[in-house]
Design an enzyme around this catalytic site. Structure first.
Site, PDB file in Angstrom:
ATOM      1  N   ASP A  15      -9.485  -3.677 -16.907  1.00 40.18           N
ATOM      2  CA  ASP A  15     -10.709  -3.552 -17.698  1.00 40.18           C
ATOM      3  C   ASP A  15     -10.812  -2.133 -18.249  1.00 40.18           C
ATOM      4  O   ASP A  15     -10.908  -1.163 -17.488  1.00 40.18           O
ATOM      5  CB  ASP A  15     -11.923  -3.868 -16.812  1.00 40.18           C
ATOM      6  CG  ASP A  15     -13.204  -4.072 -17.612  1.00 40.18           C
ATOM      7  OD1 ASP A  15     -13.157  -3.955 -18.848  1.00 40.18           O
ATOM      8  OD2 ASP A  15     -14.244  -4.339 -16.999  1.00 40.18           O
ATOM      9  N   ASP A  40     -11.299  -6.100 -24.307  1.00 41.62           N
ATOM     10  CA  ASP A  40     -11.086  -4.953 -23.435  1.00 41.62           C
ATOM     11  C   ASP A  40     -10.828  -5.330 -21.982  1.00 41.62           C
ATOM     12  O   ASP A  40     -10.858  -4.457 -21.107  1.00 41.62           O
ATOM     13  CB  ASP A  40     -12.273  -3.980 -23.514  1.00 41.62           C
ATOM     14  CG  ASP A  40     -13.595  -4.630 -23.110  1.00 41.62           C
ATOM     15  OD1 ASP A  40     -13.618  -5.864 -22.943  1.00 41.62           O
ATOM     16  OD2 ASP A  40     -14.593  -3.912 -22.978  1.00 41.62           O
ATOM     17  N   GLU A  41     -10.549  -6.590 -21.690  1.00 42.00           N
ATOM     18  CA  GLU A  41     -10.248  -6.959 -20.304  1.00 42.00           C
ATOM     19  C   GLU A  41      -9.395  -8.217 -20.253  1.00 42.00           C
ATOM     20  O   GLU A  41      -9.441  -9.067 -21.140  1.00 42.00           O
ATOM     21  CB  GLU A  41     -11.519  -7.147 -19.483  1.00 42.00           C
ATOM     22  CG  GLU A  41     -12.385  -8.293 -19.908  1.00 42.00           C
ATOM     23  CD  GLU A  41     -13.556  -8.529 -18.970  1.00 42.00           C
ATOM     24  OE1 GLU A  41     -13.358  -8.494 -17.740  1.00 42.00           O
ATOM     25  OE2 GLU A  41     -14.668  -8.753 -19.474  1.00 42.00           O
TER      26      GLU A  41
END
Length: 415
Positions: free
Chosen positions: A30, A120-121
């Site tokens: 993350d 983003d993860e």
């Protein structure tokens, strides 16, 4: 030979359950305060300083800003009151999309089993890489080093036997950290944490649990599923008690297509006339329609999401008779929902309007209507999509959105 008491068919074999893996080999990676980290990476003057991405609404905040109480999606005015020295920068969605693309290249170079959650993860399964890449902790360390060296961004990684625990571990490791939950220590790690760490425990559920003096995951686990039923209902009790005991049989899945797509428009605190709200609704449908058709999908259900001035929320949905990607049909459904909610909006004031298209399916499998003519290819939607693809999303816009703009379009993972 099977023998049954009534001479009937043999009993069915027990259904196999997915067992928890023996080793901690699921990674949750993350990126930390993603938008703000990209801004600090690209502008050295912002490093170490409180940074807010977005104007009217906080889209992201650096850890220096979060330390002052700034959160998303807080209003910009409130954020500036909390931290007057914060530096506000406009969002650069193209830069965030490019950074995400480079990070995901590293993910896929690490393991072929990657399940993207957002830009983003992601979850990564490294269980089959021991002989060629070593232990999961070593793989995670190298991944973090590559993201820092090649993309210039901090990333936190959690490692566990289940997806849920890996995600909790990455959150505990933030900012810019690594946390492994070794097999056999799951409950020791999980039970001291606040119940808000559990998936499905938001503000309302947490408030309900606090009334019953349940503040830690261990409190919830001790009460048991039966004790939770009277507080939360059977479905939520079953789900949350399983998580509190670190039970999560889900695998890391690749190639999954999203179940819904959504977009929203923050309106700020000042009152907005109905025609302005409807104009923003038109813009949201145009944006979602382009994404729907670009992914070659169709949808059955349109969902309207509202946030009011008193911070309460409401959701309304309408299911269509047939799946479609027709912008006019989707807009009609959205307008029906908005008009039905007009008295509520007038009474409470509106600070955010959002739309989601759900019950998605593949466009190739659409049931043709009589007289069984193929779907038209040269429609107005297709022409406008092509113009915006070639010349940018602002090349063509609705007259109602002139001088108002279409709002921020958040980058998403490819479908």
């Amino acid at each position: 030979m099977f023998v049954s008491g009534d001479g009937g068919t043999p009993p069915a074999a027990p259904r196999q359950r997915i067992g928890t893996r023996a080793e901690a080999s699921i990674l949750h990676a993350d990126l930390d305060s993603f938008y703000a980290s990209v801004e600090q990476r690209d502008d050295p003057a912002l490093r170490g300083r409180p940074v807010i991405v977005g104007g009217g609404v906080v889209l992201a905040a650096s850890y220096e800003a979060k330390a002052r109480g700034i959160r998303t999606p807080m209003g910009g005015a409130q954020a500036r009151r909390l931290c007057p020295e914060a530096i506000t920068v406009p969002p650069r969605m193209a830069a965030y999309a490019e950074a995400s693309r480079r990070v995901f290249e590293i993910f896929h170079d690490t393991t072929p089993v990657v399940e993207g959650i957002s830009i983003d993860e992601a979850f990564l399964d490294v269980g089959g890489l021991r002989r060629i890449a070593g232990e999961p902790v070593g793989i995670a360390r190298r991944l973090r080093a590559r993201v820092a060296d090649e993309v210039g961004l901090p990333i936190s990684v959690g490692i566990a036997r289940t997806k849920f625990l890996a995600k909790v571990a990455s959150a505990v490791a933030k900012p810019d950290g690594l946390r492994e939950v070794p097999p056999g220590t799951e409950l020791e790690f999980l039970h001291p944490l606040p119940v808000t760490r559990l998936w499905g425990v938001g503000e309302v559920t947490a408030r309900t649990l606090r009334k019953h003096r349940i503040t830690r995951v261990g409190d919830l686990a001790e009460l048991g599923e039966r004790g939770l039923r009277g507080i939360l209902g059977p479905a939520a009790a079953r789900h949350l008690h399983a998580l509190s005991m670190a039970r999560d049989p889900r695998r890391v899945e690749t190639g999954r297509r999203r179940r819904s797509i959504g977009a929203q428009r923050a309106l700020g605190s000042r009152p907005r006339p109905p025609e302005e709200i409807e104009a923003y609704l038109h813009g949201l449908i145009d944006r979602l329609g382009r994404r729907l058709r670009g992914a070659n999908r169709v949808c059955r259900t349109v969902v309207l999401r509202l946030r009011f001035a008193d911070f309460t929320r409401a959701t309304r949905s309408h299911t269509l008779p047939a799946a479609t990607d027709d912008g006019a049909v989707l807009l009609h459904a959205a307008r029906l929902l908005l008009h039905a909610a007009a008295p509520l909006i007038a009474d409470r004031g509106l600070t955010l309007v959002g739309l989601a298209l759900t019950n998605l399916g593949d466009a190739e499998t659409v049931q043709l209507a009589l007289p069984l003519e193929p779907r038209a290819g040269h429609t107005l939607d297709a022409t406008l999509d092509d113009l915006r693809r070639r010349f940018g999303s602002a090349a063509v816009t609705r007259a109602a959105l002139l001088h108002r703009g279409e709002g921020v379009s958040v980058p998403i993972l490819p479908d």
